[in-house]
Write a protein that holds these residues in place. Structure first.
Motif, PDB file in Angstrom:
ATOM      1  N   VAL A  30     -52.055-100.238 -18.566  1.00 43.56           N
ATOM      2  CA  VAL A  30     -50.589-100.211 -18.489  1.00 43.56           C
ATOM      3  C   VAL A  30     -49.988-100.727 -19.794  1.00 43.56           C
ATOM      4  CG1 VAL A  30     -48.589-101.296 -17.386  1.00 43.56           C
ATOM      5  CG2 VAL A  30     -50.416-100.336 -15.981  1.00 43.56           C
ATOM      6  N   GLU A  31     -50.561-101.816 -20.302  1.00 41.12           N
ATOM      7  CA  GLU A  31     -50.138-102.364 -21.597  1.00 41.12           C
ATOM      8  C   GLU A  31     -50.186-101.314 -22.699  1.00 41.12           C
ATOM      9  OE1 GLU A  31     -49.196-105.571 -23.097  1.00 41.12           O
ATOM     10  OE2 GLU A  31     -48.484-105.446 -21.028  1.00 41.12           O
ATOM     11  N   GLU A  60     -49.740 -98.230 -22.350  1.00 41.47           N
ATOM     12  CA  GLU A  60     -48.878 -97.107 -21.979  1.00 41.47           C
ATOM     13  C   GLU A  60     -49.664 -95.864 -21.596  1.00 41.47           C
ATOM     14  OE1 GLU A  60     -45.659 -96.374 -24.633  1.00 41.47           O
ATOM     15  OE2 GLU A  60     -45.164 -98.484 -24.840  1.00 41.47           O
ATOM     16  N   MET A  61     -50.847 -96.047 -20.992  1.00 43.17           N
ATOM     17  CA  MET A  61     -51.590 -94.884 -20.516  1.00 43.17           C
ATOM     18  C   MET A  61     -50.914 -94.315 -19.270  1.00 43.17           C
ATOM     19  SD  MET A  61     -55.499 -96.200 -20.953  1.00 43.17           S
ATOM     20  CE  MET A  61     -56.110 -96.683 -22.582  1.00 43.17           C
ATOM     21  N   ASP A  62     -51.241 -93.045 -18.965  1.00 37.55           N
ATOM     22  CA  ASP A  62     -50.643 -92.441 -17.775  1.00 37.55           C
ATOM     23  C   ASP A  62     -51.419 -92.850 -16.520  1.00 37.55           C
ATOM     24  OD1 ASP A  62     -52.874 -90.846 -17.508  1.00 37.55           O
ATOM     25  OD2 ASP A  62     -51.943 -89.072 -18.355  1.00 37.55           O
ATOM     26  N   LEU A  63     -50.942 -92.389 -15.364  1.00 35.91           N
ATOM     27  CA  LEU A  63     -51.504 -92.814 -14.080  1.00 35.91           C
ATOM     28  C   LEU A  63     -53.022 -92.647 -14.032  1.00 35.91           C
ATOM     29  CD1 LEU A  63     -51.311 -93.747 -11.170  1.00 35.91           C
ATOM     30  CD2 LEU A  63     -50.634 -91.449 -10.509  1.00 35.91           C
ATOM     31  N   GLY A  77     -55.120 -92.307 -16.582  1.00 41.70           N
ATOM     32  CA  GLY A  77     -55.744 -93.191 -17.555  1.00 41.70           C
ATOM     33  C   GLY A  77     -55.898 -94.590 -16.984  1.00 41.70           C
ATOM     34  N   LEU A 117     -59.515 -96.335 -16.528  1.00 41.74           N
ATOM     35  CA  LEU A 117     -59.868 -97.595 -17.174  1.00 41.74           C
ATOM     36  C   LEU A 117     -60.143 -98.678 -16.127  1.00 41.74           C
ATOM     37  CD1 LEU A 117     -60.310 -98.320 -20.124  1.00 41.74           C
ATOM     38  CD2 LEU A 117     -58.149 -99.499 -20.103  1.00 41.74           C
ATOM     39  N   PHE A 157     -50.502 -99.992 -11.112  1.00 44.71           N
ATOM     40  CA  PHE A 157     -49.586 -99.052 -11.754  1.00 44.71           C
ATOM     41  C   PHE A 157     -48.216 -99.062 -11.075  1.00 44.71           C
ATOM     42  CE2 PHE A 157     -47.625 -94.951 -12.519  1.00 44.71           C
ATOM     43  CZ  PHE A 157     -47.812 -94.789 -13.870  1.00 44.71           C
ATOM     44  N   ALA A 195     -46.328-102.289 -11.678  1.00 45.80           N
ATOM     45  CA  ALA A 195     -45.833-102.322 -13.051  1.00 45.80           C
ATOM     46  C   ALA A 195     -44.670-101.348 -13.233  1.00 45.80           C
ATOM     47  CB  ALA A 195     -46.963-101.990 -14.022  1.00 45.80           C
ATOM     48  N   TYR A 196     -44.755-100.211 -12.525  1.00 39.83           N
ATOM     49  CA  TYR A 196     -43.727 -99.175 -12.631  1.00 39.83           C
ATOM     50  C   TYR A 196     -42.365 -99.720 -12.212  1.00 39.83           C
ATOM     51  CZ  TYR A 196     -42.039 -94.366 -12.657  1.00 39.83           C
ATOM     52  OH  TYR A 196     -41.385 -93.200 -12.956  1.00 39.83           O
ATOM     53  N   HIS A 238     -40.569-102.492 -15.028  1.00 40.92           N
ATOM     54  CA  HIS A 238     -40.489-101.977 -16.386  1.00 40.92           C
ATOM     55  C   HIS A 238     -40.455-103.037 -17.472  1.00 40.92           C
ATOM     56  CE1 HIS A 238     -40.100 -97.710 -17.285  1.00 40.92           C
ATOM     57  NE2 HIS A 238     -39.908 -97.577 -15.995  1.00 40.92           N
ATOM     58  N   PHE A 296     -57.364 -90.586 -22.255  1.00 40.20           N
ATOM     59  CA  PHE A 296     -56.299 -91.541 -21.934  1.00 40.20           C
ATOM     60  C   PHE A 296     -54.925 -91.090 -22.416  1.00 40.20           C
ATOM     61  CE2 PHE A 296     -59.809 -94.802 -22.154  1.00 40.20           C
ATOM     62  CZ  PHE A 296     -59.936 -94.844 -20.777  1.00 40.20           C
ATOM     63  N   PRO A 320     -47.172 -89.537 -14.608  1.00 43.98           N
ATOM     64  CA  PRO A 320     -46.256 -90.634 -14.930  1.00 43.98           C
ATOM     65  C   PRO A 320     -46.943 -91.704 -15.781  1.00 43.98           C
ATOM     66  CG  PRO A 320     -46.878 -90.685 -12.609  1.00 43.98           C
ATOM     67  CD  PRO A 320     -47.382 -89.393 -13.164  1.00 43.98           C
ATOM     68  N   ARG A 321     -46.175 -92.294 -16.637  1.00 46.77           N
ATOM     69  CA  ARG A 321     -46.698 -93.409 -17.434  1.00 46.77           C
ATOM     70  C   ARG A 321     -45.566 -94.392 -17.647  1.00 46.77           C
ATOM     71  NH1 ARG A 321     -49.467 -91.584 -22.612  1.00 46.77           N
ATOM     72  NH2 ARG A 321     -49.613 -89.746 -21.297  1.00 46.77           N
ATOM     73  N   ILE A 322     -45.908 -95.636 -17.945  1.00 46.94           N
ATOM     74  CA  ILE A 322     -44.876 -96.667 -18.070  1.00 46.94           C
ATOM     75  C   ILE A 322     -44.662 -96.986 -19.539  1.00 46.94           C
ATOM     76  CG2 ILE A 322     -44.249 -99.030 -17.452  1.00 46.94           C
ATOM     77  CD1 ILE A 322     -46.397 -98.664 -15.140  1.00 46.94           C
ATOM     78  N   LYS A 330     -42.940 -99.130 -22.439  1.00 46.34           N
ATOM     79  CA  LYS A 330     -42.184-100.339 -22.786  1.00 46.34           C
ATOM     80  C   LYS A 330     -41.031 -99.913 -23.690  1.00 46.34           C
ATOM     81  CE  LYS A 330     -45.860-102.791 -21.425  1.00 46.34           C
ATOM     82  NZ  LYS A 330     -45.990-102.441 -20.009  1.00 46.34           N
TER      83      LYS A 330
END
Lengths: 215, 215, 215
Positions: B27-28, B30-33, B35, B39, B80, B83-84, B87, C159, C210-212, C214
Motif C-alpha cells: 500500500v505504501e 501505491e500498488m494496486d489491489l 499487487g 506481496l 487494502f 487503507a482505502y 487515504h 506490481f 483500484p490502488r491507493i 498518497k
C-alpha cells in the motif's frame, strides 16, 4: 591428493573469498555487524545452495555441514573489524587497495565455485549432460554474487562488469574438456586458473563486450 | 493440546501477521489491489516455501493446502480496504499507529515462522543436525520479509533494522535447547516469545549493532 | 496433434517471446551483449525452473535439455543485433513499435507459460490439487518476468502493470476447467488465448485495479 580433500580445500578458499567480497559490499552500504555477516554468508553459500537445489541435493550441503557458514561468518567479521579501524577507508590510499582486494576476492570466488559446481554435476549418481554441467557450474559461480547484489540493492555485477559470466562459461567448458582427458584434478585447477586470469585481465585492461548506449 | 494443531494455529497467526505486513508495504508503494495481495501472500508463504525447498518437501506445503494462501489473500484485502478508507493515513494520527502495527505484525511473523521452521527441520524423517535446524528456522523466519523487500524494491529489513536476524537466531537456539528438555510445545512457545520480545525491545529502545558510517 | 509435441511447440514460442522481452529490458538498461543474453535467458527459463523446483523435478527440465537455453540465447542475440543497428530507437518512430512489441512478447510468454505450468502440475505422477495446479501455473507464468525485473533493478511488472497476474490467474482457472471437460489441448489453447487477450486489452484500454494514491 585425494579429490574430495582437494574439492573441500577449494570450497573453503572460495567461501573465504566470496564472504569477504560480500562483507565489503555490506560495509560500503553501512550495514550493521549482523548485516555484514548475513551478506557475507549469503554470497559465500548462495551459489552452492542454488546448485544443490537444482541437482536435487536435499538438504543442500551447506545446511548439513556448518563449516562453510562458520568460515563465512568469521571472515565477514574480520572484514568488519578491519574496516572499523579504517573508518576513512575511501579517502585514504587504502581505498585503491580495497577496490583491488574486492576484485581479487570476487574473481577467486567466481573461479573456484564455477569449477566446483561443474564437478558436483559431473559426479551426480544420475547421468548428467555436458550442458547441465556447464549450466550448473556457471550458476554456482555467479549465483552468490547475484544474490549479494540483489539483496544489497545494486545492479548485479554480472550485468555491468567487464567479461564476468563469459569468464565463468569459458572456464566451465575448459574444466569439462580437461576433466575428460586428464582427470578431475587437472581439469578443475586449469578451469579455475582460466576463469581467474580472464576476469582479472578483463578488469585490468577494461575488456568489454559490445553494448548499446543511448545518446 | 495436540502438537500438530498447535503448529497449525501458529502458522495461521504467522500467515496473518506477515500477510498484513506485506500488504502494508505494498500500500505504501501505491500498488494496486492485486499487487497488494501478491506481496502480502509472498511475504506470508515465502519463508515456508524456502524452508520446504531446502528440506526437500516437494511440492511445498503451502502449495498443497490452500488455506495459507487464502488466509493471506483475505487479510491483504482487508489491509487494502482499511487503507482505502484512510487515504490520508500518513498525515493523520493513524500514521503512528500504522507504523507500530507494521512493527508488531512483522515481529510476530518473524517469531512464529522461526520456531515453526525449527520444528519442521526437527521433525524430518531423516536425521538433521542442530545447525541445520537453526539455519532453516532463521531462513523461514526472515525469508518472507526478504522476498517482500526485494520485490518491493526496498533494502531488506534484515540489513537495516535494529536487531532483526539476531533475534531470530537467539530464538532458534532457545527453541532447540528447550525442545530437548521440555518438549516441543514449551520450546516453541518460549522461542517465539523470546524472538518477539527481543525484536520489539530492540525497536523501542533503538538497540543497535555496531555499524561503520562513512562521513 | 500429439500433446507432448504441442506442449513443446508452446514452450519454444514462450521461450522466444520471453527471451525477447528480457533482452529488450537489458538493452534499455545498456547492458553488454552477455548481459542481454543472461537476462533474456533468465526471463525465458526462470518460470520453468521455479515450477520444476516446486514440483520436485530435479534437475529442472531446462537444465537437461539445452534447446530452451540455446533458443533463448539466439533470440536475445537477435534482439541485441537489431537494436545495435537502430541506435536511436527511442527517438524514432520505431520506439512506439518497440514498446508494443515488448508488450506482445511479454503477454505471449505470460499466456503460454501459465498454461504450460498448469499442465505440468496436472501431469505429475503424484496427485495434485486444483489449487496447486493454479498456483504453479501462475508462478510459471509470472516467475520469469519477476526475476527479470528484480535482476534489472526495476519494480516487477506484476506490481505496476494493468491487470497482469489477474490475467494469469483467470487463464489458469479456465485451463483447468476446460481440460477437465474437453481435454488438455483445448484447455491449454483456450487458457492461453484468454490470458493473452485480457492482458493486451488491459494494456490497450488501460484497465486498472483500484490502488491507493498518497496525495
Amino acid at each position: 591428493m585425494n579429490i574430495d580433500t582437494f574439492v573441500f580445500i577449494m570450497e573453503i578458499i572460495g567461501t573465504i573469498a566470496f564472504a569477504s567480497a560480500g562483507a565489503m559490499v555490506a560495509v560500503e552500504k553501512e550495514m550493521d555487524l549482523l548485516g555484514v555477516c548475513v551478506l557475507g554468508m549469503t554470497t559465500a553459500v548462495g551459489g552452492g545452495m542454488i546448485r544443490d537445489l537444482i541437482l536435487g541435493v536435499n538438504p543442500p550441503v551447506m545446511f548439513q555441514n556448518p563449516v562453510y557458514a562458520l568460515v563465512a561468518i568469521a571472515f565477514s567479521m574480520l572484514v568488519f573489524i578491519v574496516a572499523y579501524y579504517n573508518h576513512k577507508l575511501q579517502e585514504s590510499k587504502l581505498y585503491v587497495a580495497y577496490d583491488r582486494l574486492m576484485l581479487v576476492c570476487d574473481a577467486l570466488g567466481l573461479a573456484i565455485f564455477t569449477v566446483v559446481g561443474v564437478n558436483a554435476a559431473w559426479n551426480m549418481e544420475y547421468e548428467t549432460t555436458t550442458f547441465l554441467q556447464i549450466f550448473v557450474g556457471v550458476l554456482t559461480g555467479v549465483g552468490g554474487g547475484v544474490l549479494r547484489d540483489v539483496m544489497a540493492g545494486n545492479t548485479p555485477y554480472i550485468f555491468v562488469k567487464h567479461i564476468y559470466a563469459s569468464a565463468s562459461i569459458i572456464g566451465a567448458v575448459v574444466t569439462i574438456v580437461l576433466m575428460n582427458f586428464f582427470g578431475e584434478l587437472t581439469g578443475m585447477i586449469a578451469g579455475a586458473v582460466i576463469v581467474f586470469v580472464i576476469r582479472i585481465f578483463a578488469a585490468y585492461f577494461k575488456w568489454n563486450l559490445p553494448r548499446i548506449r543511448k545518446d
